[in-house]
Every structure is written in C-alpha cells, then in structure tokens.
Design a protein around this motif. Structure first.
Motif, PDB file in Angstrom:
ATOM      1  N   GLU A  56      47.728  77.919  36.241  1.00 50.01           N
ATOM      2  CA  GLU A  56      46.684  77.060  36.100  1.00 50.01           C
ATOM      3  C   GLU A  56      45.003  77.651  36.596  1.00 50.01           C
ATOM      4  N   GLY A  57      45.276  79.031  36.720  1.00 48.56           N
ATOM      5  CA  GLY A  57      43.884  79.540  37.107  1.00 48.56           C
ATOM      6  C   GLY A  57      43.688  79.565  38.675  1.00 48.56           C
ATOM      7  N   VAL A  58      44.619  79.392  39.366  1.00 47.45           N
ATOM      8  CA  VAL A  58      44.405  79.223  41.080  1.00 47.45           C
ATOM      9  C   VAL A  58      45.203  80.464  41.513  1.00 47.45           C
ATOM     10  N   ASN A  59      44.360  81.258  42.204  1.00 46.16           N
ATOM     11  CA  ASN A  59      45.098  82.225  42.857  1.00 46.16           C
ATOM     12  C   ASN A  59      45.155  81.729  44.348  1.00 46.16           C
ATOM     13  N   LEU A  60      46.472  81.193  44.856  1.00 47.71           N
ATOM     14  CA  LEU A  60      46.805  80.936  46.162  1.00 47.71           C
ATOM     15  C   LEU A  60      47.255  81.843  47.363  1.00 47.71           C
ATOM     16  N   LYS A  61      46.241  81.848  48.343  1.00 49.36           N
ATOM     17  CA  LYS A  61      46.629  82.705  49.276  1.00 49.36           C
ATOM     18  C   LYS A  61      47.193  81.755  50.533  1.00 49.36           C
ATOM     19  N   VAL A  62      48.345  82.318  51.181  1.00 49.23           N
ATOM     20  CA  VAL A  62      48.672  81.587  52.350  1.00 49.23           C
ATOM     21  C   VAL A  62      48.576  82.291  53.814  1.00 49.23           C
ATOM     22  N   LYS A  63      48.086  81.456  54.541  1.00 49.54           N
ATOM     23  CA  LYS A  63      47.773  82.179  55.804  1.00 49.54           C
ATOM     24  C   LYS A  63      48.861  81.500  56.964  1.00 49.54           C
ATOM     25  N   VAL A  64      49.735  82.160  57.682  1.00 48.43           N
ATOM     26  CA  VAL A  64      50.402  81.417  58.320  1.00 48.43           C
ATOM     27  C   VAL A  64      50.092  81.337  59.963  1.00 48.43           C
ATOM     28  N   PHE A  65      50.032  80.053  60.546  1.00 42.69           N
ATOM     29  CA  PHE A  65      49.875  79.812  61.717  1.00 42.69           C
ATOM     30  C   PHE A  65      51.167  79.631  62.547  1.00 42.69           C
TER      31      PHE A  65
END
Length: 275
Positions: A56-65
């Motif tokens: 869908e054209g979204v580069n999702l980055k995940v930052k873990v807390f």
C-alpha cells in the motif's frame, strides 16, 4: 548510416533514463512511519502486517519499548508517528497527568488481565489476609477490582466509575485482602515465578512473553466485553493521515484479526474488523 546509428543509440539511452526516472518517482511516493510498541503482542502484530502495508506504499518501522512510560513521551515529542501498547483509560490518565493531547486512532485487540497464583486454584480460595501483588499502572486498577468484585471478595463504594477506580474505592473487603500496588508491570511474571505474594496480577502481554498461557494458568481472567481494548494512539490531528488510515485498516482487517486469534490461541482477543 553512422549518424543514424548514433541517433538511435541516444534515443534508446534517453528512453532508459526516462524509465529509471519514472521508477524513482514511483518509489518516492512510499511513506515511512515509525510505530512504538510493546514486544508482545504489539510488535509481533505490526510485523505481521508489514508486507501488506508495503504493497500500500507504507514502509512500517517498529520500535520496541519495554515499559509503559516512554512510548507516549516519544509520540508526543514526534519521535514516533504512532504507538500501540495501551488502552483508552491509560491514555486518558496519561493525557491528564502530562497535559497531553494524544488520541486514539482505533481499537485492535484485548489483552485480558489475569490473577495468577501458585497457592490456590480459585480466586475465592484466597485465605484471610492474603497478599495480592498488583502493578503500579493506575489505569489498570479498575480491571483488577472488577475481577475481585465479580468473585464476591470485595464491593465498591456507590457511584464508583470502574474505569477510574482505585483501591481506596473498596467499600468492603470480607477477606481483608492486602493489595500491594507499587511494582512495574513487566516485573509481575517474575514475582509469580518466584512464588511471591499469595496472588499476582499480570497483564496478558507480559504473561505471554513470560511463557504463561492466561487461559490455563490464571485463576481469574478478564472477560472479553472489557472496555480496556488496546488501541493505536496518535497525535491530535494525525488520525486521518493516509498512512495512519492504512495502518488501521490493516490492523483491523478480518485477516489480521483472525491471525491474532489463531496465533495467540485465544490469549489475545481481537476486538475489531473492517471487512
């Protein structure tokens, strides 16, 4: 002839250049968003939808807390585009204490909070004066009190709003239970494993992360109609951004909600579906 050949080669080169240029233009339309999340299950769920969002054209980055303190601070300071770890009462409480304006973009799943014990197999079997260990997360106190109220062990003062209830709202406590609530939520599974206290209240995400199965190991478990569903939070005004709307559509899709239910074997409960 030679001149025509050179002109032909230049035309081919120009066409190739235009195609490369078009490729660059297309890739530049990709939007990158960074979402803060607890390791389990939030980050796992986000990583599950990464391929879908990429299409869908979204580069999702995940930052873990690893705690419940920093994600909202990071979102408010624009280090994140969204976070996914909390429920609405927690968010409301954080906004109140920090003059915040963060808002919910929508609910995704419920992590039923549970009571665990190595000393009794039923909440009603707790002895007189038993010690119950609870995290310092004020927003969860109403959830804890509901479990003990439903078991007939306590009553609450008339007019108490369960979503903002505190232990001082207990009206009667027939077994004189002692609620100790000054611990970090992430430490609760270790207290249970160390057999500390007579009962320990643990959030499902930390329980699952510690290898526990809330459905089997808890002596009391929150019901699925709880108002404490986990949400994605964003800054005020960002809820309708295209990338955030695509994120929510992917999280709340029927396929993702089914995956949540199957992957966590009922320990994490889906609460929404958009198709």
């Amino acid at each position: 002839m030679r001149k025509k050949r050179i002109l032909g080669l230049l035309a081919v080169a120009a066409t190739a250049f235009l195609l490369v240029g078009c490729g660059k233009s297309s890739s530049s339309k990709t939007t990158t968003i960074t979402v803060g999340a607890s390791a389990v299950p939030h980050a796992e769920i986000l990583k599950h939808i990464q391929p879908e969002l990429k299409k869908e054209g979204v580069n999702l980055k995940v930052k873990v807390f690893q705690d419940y303190v920093l994600p909202n601070k990071a979102l408010a300071s624009k280090e994140l585009d969204a976070n996914y770890f909390q429920h609405v009462p927690f968010l409301d409480n954080w906004n109140k204490e920090n003059n915040g304006t963060l808002v919910s973009a929508g609910a995704v799943h419920l992590e039923p909070i549970g009571v665990f014990s190595k000393k009794v197999k039923n909440l009603k079997d707790l002895k007189d004066g038993a010690t119950v260990l609870v995290s310092s997360n004020v927003a969860d106190y109403g959830r804890v009190l509901t479990l003990f109220k439903d078991a007939g062990l306590i009553t609450l003062k008339p007019g108490t709003d369960i979503t903002s209830a505190k232990f001082s709202d207990i009206a009667t406590n027939k077994k004189h239970l002692v609620f100790k609530h000054s611990y970090e939520a992430k430490l609760m599974p270790q207290f249970y494993k160390n057999n500390e206290g007579d009962a320990v209240v643990i959030n499902a995400n930390y329980a699952v992360q510690a290898g526990l199965d809330p459905r089997k190991d808890a002596i009391a478990l929150e019901k699925s109609d709880s108002p404490y569903a986990n949400i994605v939070a964003v800054r005020k005004g960002d809820k309708n951004k295209p990338a955030i709307k695509k994120l929510m559509k992917a999280l709340r899709s029927k396929s993702t909600q089914t995956w949540i239910k199957n992957h966590y074997k009922g320990a994490i409960l889906p609460v929404a579906s958009t198709n």
